[in-house]
Write an enzyme that holds these catalytic residues in place. Structure first.
Site, PDB file in Angstrom:
ATOM      1  N   GLY A  13       8.079  58.018 -35.722  1.00 47.89           N
ATOM      2  CA  GLY A  13       9.369  58.279 -36.363  1.00 47.89           C
ATOM      3  C   GLY A  13      10.235  57.040 -36.359  1.00 47.89           C
ATOM      4  O   GLY A  13       9.867  55.995 -36.890  1.00 47.89           O
ATOM      5  N   THR A  15      13.331  54.414 -37.160  1.00 46.31           N
ATOM      6  CA  THR A  15      13.868  53.956 -38.432  1.00 46.31           C
ATOM      7  C   THR A  15      12.778  53.844 -39.484  1.00 46.31           C
ATOM      8  O   THR A  15      12.927  54.298 -40.622  1.00 46.31           O
ATOM      9  CB  THR A  15      14.562  52.597 -38.254  1.00 46.31           C
ATOM     10  OG1 THR A  15      15.509  52.678 -37.184  1.00 46.31           O
ATOM     11  CG2 THR A  15      15.287  52.192 -39.523  1.00 46.31           C
ATOM     12  N   ALA A  16      11.651  53.225 -39.131  1.00 47.60           N
ATOM     13  CA  ALA A  16      10.575  53.017 -40.106  1.00 47.60           C
ATOM     14  C   ALA A  16      10.017  54.342 -40.612  1.00 47.60           C
ATOM     15  O   ALA A  16       9.827  54.534 -41.824  1.00 47.60           O
ATOM     16  CB  ALA A  16       9.471  52.169 -39.493  1.00 47.60           C
ATOM     17  N   GLU A  49      20.418  46.904 -35.780  1.00 54.49           N
ATOM     18  CA  GLU A  49      21.686  47.509 -36.180  1.00 54.49           C
ATOM     19  C   GLU A  49      22.442  46.687 -37.217  1.00 54.49           C
ATOM     20  O   GLU A  49      23.516  47.047 -37.622  1.00 54.49           O
ATOM     21  CB  GLU A  49      22.566  47.699 -34.944  1.00 54.49           C
ATOM     22  CG  GLU A  49      21.982  48.690 -33.951  1.00 54.49           C
ATOM     23  CD  GLU A  49      22.735  48.730 -32.642  1.00 54.49           C
ATOM     24  OE1 GLU A  49      23.282  47.694 -32.244  1.00 54.49           O
ATOM     25  OE2 GLU A  49      22.766  49.802 -32.015  1.00 54.49           O
ATOM     26  N   ALA A  50      21.892  45.566 -37.630  1.00 55.30           N
ATOM     27  CA  ALA A  50      22.532  44.743 -38.650  1.00 55.30           C
ATOM     28  C   ALA A  50      21.585  44.625 -39.833  1.00 55.30           C
ATOM     29  O   ALA A  50      20.373  44.519 -39.671  1.00 55.30           O
ATOM     30  CB  ALA A  50      22.867  43.353 -38.102  1.00 55.30           C
ATOM     31  N   LYS A  78      29.392  44.458 -42.947  1.00 56.37           N
ATOM     32  CA  LYS A  78      28.894  43.126 -42.602  1.00 56.37           C
ATOM     33  C   LYS A  78      28.970  42.220 -43.831  1.00 56.37           C
ATOM     34  O   LYS A  78      28.361  42.518 -44.862  1.00 56.37           O
ATOM     35  CB  LYS A  78      27.455  43.211 -42.096  1.00 56.37           C
ATOM     36  CG  LYS A  78      26.841  41.843 -41.807  1.00 56.37           C
ATOM     37  CD  LYS A  78      25.404  41.968 -41.354  1.00 56.37           C
ATOM     38  CE  LYS A  78      24.750  40.595 -41.227  1.00 56.37           C
ATOM     39  NZ  LYS A  78      23.343  40.663 -40.835  1.00 56.37           N
ATOM     40  N   THR A 344      16.476  40.816 -40.714  1.00 54.69           N
ATOM     41  CA  THR A 344      15.457  41.158 -41.698  1.00 54.69           C
ATOM     42  C   THR A 344      14.562  42.330 -41.289  1.00 54.69           C
ATOM     43  O   THR A 344      13.719  42.757 -42.087  1.00 54.69           O
ATOM     44  CB  THR A 344      14.559  39.938 -41.973  1.00 54.69           C
ATOM     45  OG1 THR A 344      14.058  39.419 -40.734  1.00 54.69           O
ATOM     46  CG2 THR A 344      15.331  38.854 -42.696  1.00 54.69           C
ATOM     47  N   ILE A 346      14.996  45.676 -40.731  1.00 53.97           N
ATOM     48  CA  ILE A 346      15.087  46.877 -41.559  1.00 53.97           C
ATOM     49  C   ILE A 346      14.733  46.555 -43.005  1.00 53.97           C
ATOM     50  O   ILE A 346      14.119  47.364 -43.706  1.00 53.97           O
ATOM     51  CB  ILE A 346      16.485  47.501 -41.427  1.00 53.97           C
ATOM     52  CG1 ILE A 346      16.623  48.161 -40.040  1.00 53.97           C
ATOM     53  CG2 ILE A 346      16.748  48.529 -42.521  1.00 53.97           C
ATOM     54  CD1 ILE A 346      17.975  48.755 -39.752  1.00 53.97           C
TER      55      ILE A 346
END
Length: 499
Positions: A13, A15-16, A49-50, A78, A344, A346
């Site tokens: 599971g 984020t990806a 988180e960025a 951002k 980079t 995400i």
């Protein structure tokens, strides 16, 4: 008749996994049976988180409401990344999103700035960046174009809590028919003839069959590496940092609309402001500082009270030799890892999903389709790698062992050629497939004190007085536009404050 892929199994599971499930379920709906396996016992790395502005395209694909998304993820805006101490201690510059100035004729803007600099006017390159001016003034509001001018407005990305983003996307994906199974994978069955994965067995006895498997199992790469032995291409010689500590701390004012990357003794420290806390981390090379010392140094440099103990993440930079092997596609950390200096991580998930959608296979898995996916994936990793190496290589932190090593190391010919071309002529020609285009390369090279010896010869076709007026007008317009924006914290409080 062509066999259609009907069953997709996502292993992992985070984020990806949930980005993949949300995107595929949004596009295909009930035409695909999408099952995601994850275990609450297995934690997510969760330091991403960025982001960079391309995430807006992914959110648009999912038809997310921006304010709701920011509320749900406790996010902020951002506008770029401030690099503190990367050239030398006490020096700072920003890689701001968006353009700088405006091209004049057939010559890119930066040549006019460069000629002024070479003429001794020593102009500040970032006076021509609306994002930089707004970021350091802590100002933000959506702006597509500076009013009454041809100048573009503000491109932006987000800081957000990656675990909350995954939960948010899980709700969306399940609402579109994706199914989640709680469990841990015990065994992976392979077809003895094709070598493809046919079935996953879980510790509780469940079995799951699929046509296409997406490996989102993190650094372990349970399918792509554990079962298929795909192999790994290491970038350690170029990017030797191999550890990171991550720790959240209490928020402080002002609420800054940019990420900070602060050069440290054996690596760098990140600072990412969210609505409810600040994310911090220290990426370091264990050859130059011990884990205990790195954790101590990170905690001593927080600008708010630590909210947890530092969490250690061990990694090796590089990528799988194939990110699509047989009927398995690796996304996220299972596909490879490049330290998050330019946010980079995400994006690489997002671009992998986009590539999968474009090259979505039939059940025959034509080798030409698989080969093209792998070609594009490898090139993307290598281009991002070169851009990250540039930051380290072009440093002036003399007398510090780690930084001396990075300055003197051999670099890829592709990067060396870019640097040599810029030094000789001021010309920047990124690969068309490069995530980072001219404004990004320009800001980092100038920020790291790589300076050309000449501007483009065509600049001389414009009289000097006209060039001065042109630059002065741009500075004035951009400065006034930044001053007219509201405070970033006020914007967040008014439009998307987390509940």
């Amino acid at each position: 008749m062509v066999d259609i892929i009907k069953r997709i199994v996502i292993a992992g599971g985070g984020t990806a996994g949930w980005m993949t499930a949300a995107a595929l379920s949004q596009i295909m709906g009930e035409r695909l049976c999408i099952t995601l396996i994850e275990s609450e016992e297995i934690g997510s790395v969760g330091v991403g988180e960025a982001t960079i502005p391309m995430i807006a395209h992914f959110n648009a694909l999912l038809r997310l409401d921006e304010n709701e998304f920011l509320r749900e993820t406790k996010g902020t805006i951002k506008l770029g990344i401030a690099f503190d101490g990367w050239r030398h201690e006490g020096h700072s510059y920003m890689h701001a999103f968006g353009t700088l100035g405006r091209d004049l004729g057939s010559v890119p803007f930066h040549h006019y700035w460069l000629q002024a600099h070479l003429d001794g006017q020593d102009e500040d390159l970032w006076a021509y960046s609306l994002n930089e001016r707004a970021a350091f003034a802590n100002r933000f509001a959506p702006l597509n174009q500076i009013p009454n001018t041809p100048l573009p407005g503000i491109p932006y990305a987000y800081h957000f809590d990656a675990s909350l983003y995954a939960l948010y996307l899980r709700r969306l994906a399940e609402g579109k028919g994706a199914r989640r199974i709680e469990g841990r994978i015990r065994d992976i069955a392979l077809n003895p003839e094709t070598g493809h994965v046919t079935r996953l067995s879980l510790e509780d006895g469940q079995t799951l069959e699929g046509d296409l498997f997406i490996d989102c199992s993190g650094f372990r790469g349970l399918l792509i590496e554990g079962a298929l032995k795909t192999g790994f291409e290491s970038y350690k010689d170029l990017l030797p940092c191999d550890r990171a500590f991550a720790v959240p701390c209490e928020s402080v004012s002002p609420l800054t609309p940019y990420t900070r990357s602060i050069a440290r003794e054996a690596g760098w420290q990140w600072r990412i402001p969210l609505q409810h806390r600040t994310g911090n981390g220290y990426v370091f090379c264990s050859d130059h500082v011990s884990e205990d010392e790195a954790a101590t140094r990170l905690l001593s440099r927080l600008d708010g009270k630590a909210l947890a103990d530092p969490r250690l993440i061990r990694f090796e930079t590089g990528r799988r030799r194939l990110q699509w092997n047989g009927n398995v596609i690796a996304l996220g950390l299972s596909s490879g890892f490049i330290e998050p200096l330019e946010s980079t991580s995400i994006h690489l998930i997002q671009s992998g999903i986009a590539r999968l959608i474009t090259l979505f296979p039939n059940a025959g898995f034509d080798p030409s389709v698989v080969a093209e996916y792998n070609r594009q994936s490898a090139l993307e990793f290598e281009l991002i790698r070169d851009f990250i190496v540039l930051h380290y290589h072009a440093n002036e932190r003399h007398g510090e062992p780690f930084w001396d090593q990075m300055r003197h190391m051999s670099i890829p010919e592709s990067l060396a050629q870019k640097i040599a071309l810029f030094r000789a002529s001021g010309v920047i020609q990124p690969n068309p497939n490069d995530l980072f285009q001219l404004p990004a390369w320009l800001q980092v090279m100038v920020g790291q004190n790589i300076r050309p010896t000449a501007a483009h010869p065509f600049v001389g076709a414009v009289p000097e007085a006209a060039r001065k007026d042109y630059l002065a007008n741009l500075r004035t317009i951009i400065g006034r536009a930044a001053e007219g924006l509201p405070d970033h914290a006020d914007y967040i409080a008014k439009h998307c404050r987390a509940l």
